[in-house]
Design a protein around this motif. Structure first.
Motif, short mmCIF file in Angstrom:
data_model
loop_
_atom_site.label_atom_id
_atom_site.label_comp_id
_atom_site.label_asym_id
_atom_site.label_seq_id
_atom_site.Cartn_x
_atom_site.Cartn_y
_atom_site.Cartn_z
N TYR A 144 0.85 -1.20 0.00
CA TYR A 144 0.00 0.00 0.00
C TYR A 144 0.88 1.24 0.00
CZ TYR A 144 -3.97 -2.99 1.08
OH TYR A 144 -4.95 -3.96 1.03
N SER A 145 0.58 2.13 -0.94
CA SER A 145 1.39 3.34 -1.10
C SER A 145 0.52 4.57 -0.97
CB SER A 145 2.08 3.32 -2.48
OG SER A 145 2.73 4.55 -2.73
N ARG A 146 0.99 5.54 -0.20
CA ARG A 146 0.29 6.82 -0.08
C ARG A 146 1.30 7.88 0.38
NH1 ARG A 146 -5.24 8.42 0.75
NH2 ARG A 146 -5.36 10.49 1.66
N PRO A 147 2.09 8.43 -0.54
CA PRO A 147 3.04 9.48 -0.14
C PRO A 147 2.29 10.66 0.48
CG PRO A 147 3.54 8.67 -2.35
CD PRO A 147 2.21 8.10 -1.98
N ALA A 148 2.66 11.04 1.70
CA ALA A 148 1.95 12.09 2.44
C ALA A 148 2.60 13.46 2.28
CB ALA A 148 1.88 11.72 3.91
N VAL A 149 3.91 13.48 2.03
CA VAL A 149 4.64 14.73 1.80
C VAL A 149 5.58 14.50 0.62
CG1 VAL A 149 4.51 15.54 4.20
CG2 VAL A 149 6.40 14.06 3.50
N LEU A 150 6.11 15.59 0.08
CA LEU A 150 6.97 15.47 -1.10
C LEU A 150 8.18 14.59 -0.85
CD1 LEU A 150 6.87 19.18 -2.34
CD2 LEU A 150 5.79 17.22 -3.44
N ALA A 151 8.73 14.63 0.36
CA ALA A 151 9.90 13.82 0.68
C ALA A 151 9.61 12.32 0.59
CB ALA A 151 10.43 14.18 2.06
#
Length: 323
Positions: A144-151
């Motif tokens: 499961y992938s969900r980048p929360a911030v640009l980093a």
């Protein structure tokens, strides 16, 4: 009392044998399936385990497709969700719907050893939970992938490289993305805040708060999101509310494709034209600080989002210079 030479020799030989046996055992342990397993933690905190690098990957989110390609694993993709259209050649792969309407039979027919899906649960939604649980129960690894911030974008790129065994491509590419983010941070850190309204859709008007990844991009640019403190992730606002907030910059997220509609069906240029009508009372309209952000790039947390963030920062920065 000194030991007889024969006894010493026997002890040395025995010790040497034990050491060789220990070294053998150590080598065997290092090459055992458990030791060779690939273990990568996903964005839900689950450890995803693969016996070997993934060779048949299905992605169920456009950002995951883009990141897999960027990680050097494009040739491992055998299926994608219906919205994965970048790079363009991805449209030639088998389409399996999306987590809300997933074609389970088609997914199984592709015989994937890894599925990458968007983490809807992070937003409190149960969307797609049942089909993902079914695939997981069948022994197919689900990340499961969900980048929360640009980093998180380069971090995810590194993780995908490990899952696909393409670290040689993913690692330097992730380093480049980190460098781009560091450059943007250095450029806009300490700049005068600019009151900014980011519009996700036209009718009704939706915006976003500070907690998501677009909010992080606005923060990096030195923007003061005029609706950033609202509790909802994507709150609905009124024209009157925007006029009262009187932003210095208005950004509309919409597709820039020829003849294409933008986010939630709102055409970017049409939305900007509506705001222009409120000049001179609306500062952004009066000073001409109305821009379209490419939703295909800005609303998908992949490498292109970082590039689009640079453009966003440049637009916002224009409002700092008096006209």
């Amino acid at each position: 009392m000194s030991l007889p030479r024969t006894l010493v020799a026997m002890m040395v030989a025995a010790l040497g044998g034990e050491m060789a046996h220990a070294a053998d055992a150590s080598r065997q342990a290092a090459t055992s399936p458990a030791a060779l397993a690939i273990i990568v933690r996903d964005d839900t905190g689950r450890d995803v385990r693969l016996a070997a690098p993934a060779r048949r990957i299905v992605t169920l989110s456009p950002h995951a497709t883009e990141l897999m390609v960027a990680a050097g694993a494009g040739d491992r993709l055998v299926g994608v969700d219906q919205n994965s259209d970048y790079p363009p050649e991805m449209k030639r792969l088998a389409q399996v719907g999306n987590p809300l309407n997933l074609d389970i039979e088609r997914v199984l027919a592709l015989k994937p050893d890894l599925i990458v899906a968007w983490d809807y649960a992070a937003s409190g939604s149960t969307a797609g939970k049942l089909p993902m649980a079914l695939l997981d129960s069948l022994g197919i690894a689900v990340f499961y992938s969900r980048p929360a911030v640009l980093a998180d974008i380069p971090i995810t790129l590194d993780r995908f490289g490990r899952l696909a065994g393409t670290d040689a491509v993913a690692t330097p590419r992730a380093a480049q993305l980190r460098q781009q983010l560091q450059s943007l941070t250095a450029t806009y850190a300490g700049q005068t805040p600019v009151r900014t309204f980011y519009q996700l859709s036209g009718q009704p008007i939706y915006t976003l708060n500070n907690r998501g990844i677009i909010g992080d991009a606005l923060r990096l640019c030195g923007a003061d999101n005029v609706f950033g403190t609202l509790p909802a992730a994507a709150p609905m606002v009124s024209v009157e509310g925007v006029l009262l907030a009187n932003p210095q910059v208005i950004v509309v997220g919409a597709s820039k494709g020829a003849g294409a509609a933008g986010a939630a069906g709102a055409d970017g240029n049409a939305a900007l034209a509506q705001w222009k009508a409120f000049a001179p009372g609306l500062t952004a309209a009066a000073r001409g600080h109305l821009f379209v952000a490419d939703a295909d790039r800005m609303h998908r947390p992949g490498p292109r989002m970082i590039e689009e963030t640079r453009t966003l920062c440049e637009h916002i920065d224009q409002a700092r210079s008096p006209k």
